[in-house]
Design a protein around this motif. Sequence first.
Motif, PDB file in Angstrom:
ATOM      1  N   GLY A 424       0.873  -1.203   0.043  1.00 30.56           N
ATOM      2  CA  GLY A 424       0.002  -0.001   0.050  1.00 30.56           C
ATOM      3  C   GLY A 424       0.814   1.134   0.075  1.00 30.56           C
ATOM      4  N   MET A 425       2.045   1.192   0.394  1.00 31.12           N
ATOM      5  CA  MET A 425       3.028   2.313   0.286  1.00 31.12           C
ATOM      6  C   MET A 425       3.318   3.006  -1.028  1.00 31.12           C
ATOM      7  SD  MET A 425       5.053   3.351   3.023  1.00 31.12           S
ATOM      8  CE  MET A 425       5.174   3.106   4.769  1.00 31.12           C
ATOM      9  N   GLU A 426       3.061   4.048  -1.332  1.00 28.59           N
ATOM     10  CA  GLU A 426       3.183   4.789  -2.600  1.00 28.59           C
ATOM     11  C   GLU A 426       4.542   5.467  -2.686  1.00 28.59           C
ATOM     12  OE1 GLU A 426       0.227   7.923  -2.869  1.00 28.59           O
ATOM     13  OE2 GLU A 426      -1.575   6.426  -2.890  1.00 28.59           O
ATOM     14  N   ALA A 427       5.646   4.229  -2.906  1.00 29.80           N
ATOM     15  CA  ALA A 427       6.899   4.640  -2.832  1.00 29.80           C
ATOM     16  C   ALA A 427       7.505   3.573  -3.781  1.00 29.80           C
ATOM     17  CB  ALA A 427       7.434   4.468  -1.408  1.00 29.80           C
ATOM     18  N   GLY A 428       8.917   3.956  -4.304  1.00 25.94           N
ATOM     19  CA  GLY A 428       9.703   3.163  -5.361  1.00 25.94           C
ATOM     20  C   GLY A 428      10.398   2.127  -4.405  1.00 25.94           C
ATOM     21  N   SER A 429      10.664   2.063  -3.233  1.00 22.14           N
ATOM     22  CA  SER A 429      11.225   1.074  -2.356  1.00 22.14           C
ATOM     23  C   SER A 429      10.663   1.014  -1.208  1.00 22.14           C
ATOM     24  CB  SER A 429      12.934   1.441  -2.365  1.00 22.14           C
ATOM     25  OG  SER A 429      13.509   1.587  -3.449  1.00 22.14           O
ATOM     26  N   VAL A 430      10.465  -0.065  -0.513  1.00 15.63           N
ATOM     27  CA  VAL A 430       9.927  -0.120   0.683  1.00 15.63           C
ATOM     28  C   VAL A 430      10.736  -1.363   1.497  1.00 15.63           C
ATOM     29  CG1 VAL A 430       7.795  -0.659   2.121  1.00 15.63           C
ATOM     30  CG2 VAL A 430       7.554   0.138  -0.095  1.00 15.63           C
ATOM     31  N   TRP A 431      10.948  -1.115   2.841  1.00 21.80           N
ATOM     32  CA  TRP A 431      11.619  -2.223   3.818  1.00 21.80           C
ATOM     33  C   TRP A 431      10.575  -2.473   4.649  1.00 21.80           C
ATOM     34  CZ3 TRP A 431      14.130   1.555   0.878  1.00 21.80           C
ATOM     35  CH2 TRP A 431      15.324   1.276   0.413  1.00 21.80           C
ATOM     36  N   LEU A 432      10.906  -3.869   5.098  1.00 19.11           N
ATOM     37  CA  LEU A 432       9.858  -4.399   6.009  1.00 19.11           C
ATOM     38  C   LEU A 432      10.697  -5.070   7.345  1.00 19.11           C
ATOM     39  CD1 LEU A 432       7.305  -5.524   7.091  1.00 19.11           C
ATOM     40  CD2 LEU A 432       7.485  -7.494   5.777  1.00 19.11           C
ATOM     41  N   ASN A 433      10.551  -4.812   8.308  1.00 16.80           N
ATOM     42  CA  ASN A 433      11.195  -5.107   9.702  1.00 16.80           C
ATOM     43  C   ASN A 433      13.081  -4.768   9.768  1.00 16.80           C
ATOM     44  OD1 ASN A 433       9.096  -5.683  10.927  1.00 16.80           O
ATOM     45  ND2 ASN A 433       9.195  -7.924  10.078  1.00 16.80           N
ATOM     46  N   ASP A 434      13.564  -4.003   8.748  1.00 13.51           N
ATOM     47  CA  ASP A 434      14.892  -3.737   8.854  1.00 13.51           C
ATOM     48  C   ASP A 434      15.125  -2.830   7.801  1.00 13.51           C
ATOM     49  OD1 ASP A 434      17.416  -3.463  10.154  1.00 13.51           O
ATOM     50  OD2 ASP A 434      18.204  -5.488   9.641  1.00 13.51           O
ATOM     51  N   ILE A 435      16.094  -1.821   7.785  1.00 17.27           N
ATOM     52  CA  ILE A 435      16.450  -1.071   6.688  1.00 17.27           C
ATOM     53  C   ILE A 435      18.011  -1.262   6.275  1.00 17.27           C
ATOM     54  CG2 ILE A 435      16.464   1.444   5.990  1.00 17.27           C
ATOM     55  CD1 ILE A 435      14.758   1.878   8.447  1.00 17.27           C
ATOM     56  N   GLN A 436      18.288  -1.955   5.015  1.00 14.79           N
ATOM     57  CA  GLN A 436      19.699  -2.070   4.514  1.00 14.79           C
ATOM     58  C   GLN A 436      19.738  -1.099   3.682  1.00 14.79           C
ATOM     59  OE1 GLN A 436      17.032  -4.399   4.029  1.00 14.79           O
ATOM     60  NE2 GLN A 436      17.540  -6.115   5.512  1.00 14.79           N
ATOM     61  N   ARG A 437      21.154  -0.804   3.238  1.00 11.13           N
ATOM     62  CA  ARG A 437      21.243  -0.100   1.981  1.00 11.13           C
ATOM     63  C   ARG A 437      20.728  -0.477   0.754  1.00 11.13           C
ATOM     64  NH1 ARG A 437      25.764   3.607   2.123  1.00 11.13           N
ATOM     65  NH2 ARG A 437      26.949   3.202   4.102  1.00 11.13           N
ATOM     66  N   SER A 438      20.244   0.288  -0.038  1.00 11.98           N
ATOM     67  CA  SER A 438      19.462  -0.038  -1.316  1.00 11.98           C
ATOM     68  C   SER A 438      20.409  -0.930  -2.170  1.00 11.98           C
ATOM     69  CB  SER A 438      19.128   1.250  -2.123  1.00 11.98           C
ATOM     70  OG  SER A 438      20.226   2.006  -2.609  1.00 11.98           O
ATOM     71  N   SER A 439      20.069  -1.916  -2.715  1.00 11.00           N
ATOM     72  CA  SER A 439      20.777  -3.047  -3.081  1.00 11.00           C
ATOM     73  C   SER A 439      21.380  -2.475  -4.675  1.00 11.00           C
ATOM     74  CB  SER A 439      20.197  -4.171  -3.540  1.00 11.00           C
ATOM     75  OG  SER A 439      20.901  -5.167  -4.435  1.00 11.00           O
ATOM     76  N   HIS A 440      22.617  -2.650  -5.067  1.00 10.83           N
ATOM     77  CA  HIS A 440      23.188  -2.102  -6.322  1.00 10.83           C
ATOM     78  C   HIS A 440      22.477  -2.893  -7.359  1.00 10.83           C
ATOM     79  CE1 HIS A 440      25.839   0.855  -4.584  1.00 10.83           C
ATOM     80  NE2 HIS A 440      26.966   0.016  -4.764  1.00 10.83           N
ATOM     81  N   TYR A 441      21.834  -4.014  -7.166  1.00 14.55           N
ATOM     82  CA  TYR A 441      21.304  -4.874  -8.169  1.00 14.55           C
ATOM     83  C   TYR A 441      19.958  -4.761  -8.610  1.00 14.55           C
ATOM     84  CZ  TYR A 441      25.435  -8.007  -7.512  1.00 14.55           C
ATOM     85  OH  TYR A 441      26.908  -8.480  -7.428  1.00 14.55           O
ATOM     86  N   GLU A 442      19.286  -3.885  -7.734  1.00 16.26           N
ATOM     87  CA  GLU A 442      17.890  -3.718  -7.799  1.00 16.26           C
ATOM     88  C   GLU A 442      17.764  -2.163  -8.213  1.00 16.26           C
ATOM     89  OE1 GLU A 442      16.283  -6.326  -7.622  1.00 16.26           O
ATOM     90  OE2 GLU A 442      17.584  -7.462  -6.795  1.00 16.26           O
ATOM     91  N   PRO A 443      16.442  -2.062  -8.810  1.00 16.81           N
ATOM     92  CA  PRO A 443      16.141  -0.873  -9.061  1.00 16.81           C
ATOM     93  C   PRO A 443      15.726   0.288  -8.187  1.00 16.81           C
ATOM     94  CG  PRO A 443      14.183  -2.359  -9.524  1.00 16.81           C
ATOM     95  CD  PRO A 443      15.246  -3.037  -9.226  1.00 16.81           C
ATOM     96  N   PHE A 444      16.261   1.571  -8.527  1.00 17.56           N
ATOM     97  CA  PHE A 444      16.108   2.531  -7.386  1.00 17.56           C
ATOM     98  C   PHE A 444      15.564   3.805  -7.969  1.00 17.56           C
ATOM     99  CE2 PHE A 444      17.597   6.143  -4.793  1.00 17.56           C
ATOM    100  CZ  PHE A 444      17.199   5.880  -3.430  1.00 17.56           C
ATOM    101  N   GLY A 445      14.693   4.561  -7.384  1.00 17.67           N
ATOM    102  CA  GLY A 445      13.945   5.642  -7.946  1.00 17.67           C
ATOM    103  C   GLY A 445      12.792   5.752  -7.143  1.00 17.67           C
ATOM    104  N   GLY A 457      21.750  -1.696 -11.234  1.00 14.99           N
ATOM    105  CA  GLY A 457      21.351  -3.065 -11.937  1.00 14.99           C
ATOM    106  C   GLY A 457      21.110  -2.871 -13.439  1.00 14.99           C
ATOM    107  N   ARG A 458      20.625  -3.834 -14.023  1.00 16.34           N
ATOM    108  CA  ARG A 458      20.186  -3.776 -15.490  1.00 16.34           C
ATOM    109  C   ARG A 458      19.121  -2.954 -15.684  1.00 16.34           C
ATOM    110  NH1 ARG A 458      15.210  -5.957 -16.720  1.00 16.34           N
ATOM    111  NH2 ARG A 458      14.025  -7.237 -15.325  1.00 16.34           N
ATOM    112  N   TYR A 459      18.511  -2.268 -14.884  1.00 19.69           N
ATOM    113  CA  TYR A 459      17.431  -1.270 -15.171  1.00 19.69           C
ATOM    114  C   TYR A 459      18.162  -0.026 -15.285  1.00 19.69           C
ATOM    115  CZ  TYR A 459      15.093  -4.872 -12.443  1.00 19.69           C
ATOM    116  OH  TYR A 459      14.636  -6.058 -11.887  1.00 19.69           O
ATOM    117  N   GLY A 460      19.303  -0.007 -14.842  1.00 19.10           N
ATOM    118  CA  GLY A 460      20.134   1.377 -14.864  1.00 19.10           C
ATOM    119  C   GLY A 460      20.741   1.291 -16.118  1.00 19.10           C
TER     120      GLY A 460
END
Length: 478
Positions: A424-445, A457-460
């Motif tokens: 339900g979060m209107e956000a590009g990335s969401v973390w559940l129960n911990d907060i890690q750095r955004s992964s270099h392999y996954e889309p960020f925006g 990642g490949r998206y970039g």
Amino acid sequence: MEMFINGAWTASVTGATQPVTDPRSGAQFDTVPQGNAQDADLAIRSAAAAFELWRKTPMADRVRLQKKLAQAMRDAGQTIGTALHRELGRPLPACLQEVNRAADLLDIYAEEGLRLHAAMTSGGPGEKTVVTRDPVGVVVAITPFNYPLNLLMFKLGAALVAGCTVVAKPSADTPTSTLLLAELFHKAGLPKGVFNVVTGAGRAIGEALVNHPVPRKIAFTGGTTAGKAIAAAAVQTMKRVTLELGGQSAAIVCADADIDKAAEAIARHGFANSGQFCYRVNRIYVERPVYEAFLEKLLARVRQFTLAPAGGEGDLGPLVNEKIYANSAVQVDDARAKGARILCGGQRQTGPGFDGGFYYQPTLVADASHEMLVLTEETFGPVLGICPVDDPWQGLKFANDNRYGLAGFVFTRDLARGLTLCEGMEAGSVWLNDIQRSSHYEPFGGVKESGLGREKGRYGVESYLEYKTMYLSYEVPR
């Protein structure tokens, strides 16, 4: 230092310079050119000439060189990290970590380059359709002060392996680490003109880069107002854009959450780099049954942070300049005037080692409401606003009732509830129960006014490529 254009140190056409200062002391330690439209044109023409050869370089060769650049970054980590430490004021260990993470992203993008391929389909006897992906062309990369190397690699690493050439403009606050990187890459074998760096403060050089007819893509990380202006200008020449803009990211702490873990994760993430990054926790919605207990846990953790004075050590450095400092000061004063509780901090740190820089104490604003700026506008500083809610669904409504949509965070032991809140979060990335750095392999925006497009990642890599369809006809031998 000078600009780095076509493989050489280059002064501005006018000879004008601007100071670079240490935010811990306010002392000037270097100058860089105050570039203008002529300097922008020189860099872009250099990148355009280099593009004709770079785009034809075999992918295996580009990948091999990019991995060499990544290792060169690691080998020169102390030099580049020290430059970053001096211009940004962040404690040195964190600056060295940024150098290594940026180098890692270069490697990851290189690996993604090897996975690119064309596609061929058959339309019938004597007919084939081939779909290829070509580099978009010259790219303008405009980066902010807070993570100047990592955010540059979001763009540069993807562009280079895709076959594009780049003109980068770093923040006027943190130009030296990017300039050193350009020289390092050239010495490591990157052909001249493939990566150019221009410098300058104000709108003049930025507008010249964005409005220039040659570049085919603008990659920008920065404020939402500037991002909108770039998008409006880019459409005049139909440039592609990737925009990673502001954030006002919310965390929801449910009554059944592990509040020790939630407090630790939120404190660690919310105050990293003195709060100067876009997808940090900015505001927290906590269910009432655990509200006071959570405040107690969070306060205990935040009180452990220390400020690093000029010439000394600590967990948090200063804010980079007076404008960024003012965001925190104004928002805390606004919350205080409207009845919030300031649990800790709430003022400038002064004294020996602090008076010359813009140090703001780590601050918790309890009993915040949506009449306060801390829950509605991006802070970009060491301040967290906390608001009690009746249930997590009210927290979700508050979280989404915002023009930004970069990141979100949820804490609950109920997996079904947690997944529902994340979805339900209107956000590009969401973390559940911990907060890690955004992964270099996954889309960020982000979504909404937090930007357009995705990086990493490949998206970039794909965002620096254009599809081309070729229809082939031939006589079938009989």
